[in-house]
Design a protein around this motif. Structure first.
Motif, PDB file in Angstrom:
ATOM      1  N   UNK A  18       0.826  -1.211   0.000  1.00  0.00           N
ATOM      2  CA  UNK A  18       0.000   0.000   0.000  1.00  0.00           C
ATOM      3  C   UNK A  18       0.857   1.258   0.000  1.00  0.00           C
ATOM      4  N   UNK A  19       1.894   1.279   0.820  1.00  0.00           N
ATOM      5  CA  UNK A  19       2.794   2.438   0.860  1.00  0.00           C
ATOM      6  C   UNK A  19       3.451   2.672  -0.491  1.00  0.00           C
ATOM      7  N   UNK A  20       3.917   1.603  -1.098  1.00  0.00           N
ATOM      8  CA  UNK A  20       4.574   1.736  -2.395  1.00  0.00           C
ATOM      9  C   UNK A  20       3.593   2.218  -3.457  1.00  0.00           C
ATOM     10  N   UNK A  21       2.365   1.754  -3.391  1.00  0.00           N
ATOM     11  CA  UNK A  21       1.348   2.229  -4.328  1.00  0.00           C
ATOM     12  C   UNK A  21       1.126   3.727  -4.161  1.00  0.00           C
ATOM     13  N   UNK A  22       0.999   4.183  -2.917  1.00  0.00           N
ATOM     14  CA  UNK A  22       0.816   5.618  -2.678  1.00  0.00           C
ATOM     15  C   UNK A  22       2.018   6.419  -3.163  1.00  0.00           C
ATOM     16  N   UNK A  23       3.209   5.893  -2.959  1.00  0.00           N
ATOM     17  CA  UNK A  23       4.416   6.579  -3.433  1.00  0.00           C
ATOM     18  C   UNK A  23       4.423   6.656  -4.955  1.00  0.00           C
TER      19      UNK A  23
END
Length: 99
Positions: A58-63
């Protein structure tokens, strides 16, 4: 105070953000954690490892989405500056209208 803007550099440099997004696309945290998950097949540890993989995905997607937004904004700004410069040049030279 005056600032100079290089529209071509904005468009060109926006590509660095796209590159960074593609690099993040290649990261597979849940896949990297899979051996750990297999080592602890049940219980709280396995669930926590799954949650960790999910949280990082999820964090990588947001980044990636953020990088894509910055890339699009820079490219759009570069194109807009270039258009303004073209219109201003035509207007100041007396060649063409202001559109």
């Amino acid at each position: 105070m005056r600032f100079g803007v290089d529209p071509e550099a904005l468009v060109r440099d926006s590509g660095h953000y796209a590159e960074a997004g593609r690099a993040l696309d290649r990261l597979d945290v849940p896949g990297a954690l899979a051996p750990l998950q297999r080592a602890f097949p049940g219980g709280l540890t396995a669930a926590t490892i799954r949650e960790l993989g999910s949280a990082w995905a999820d964090r990588l997607l947001r980044a990636r989405l953020g990088l894509h937004g910055v890339q699009a904004d820079l490219a759009g700004a570069g194109e807009a500056y270039a258009e303004v410069e073209q219109v201003a040049t035509r207007a100041l030279s007396g060649h063409g209208d202001l559109s």
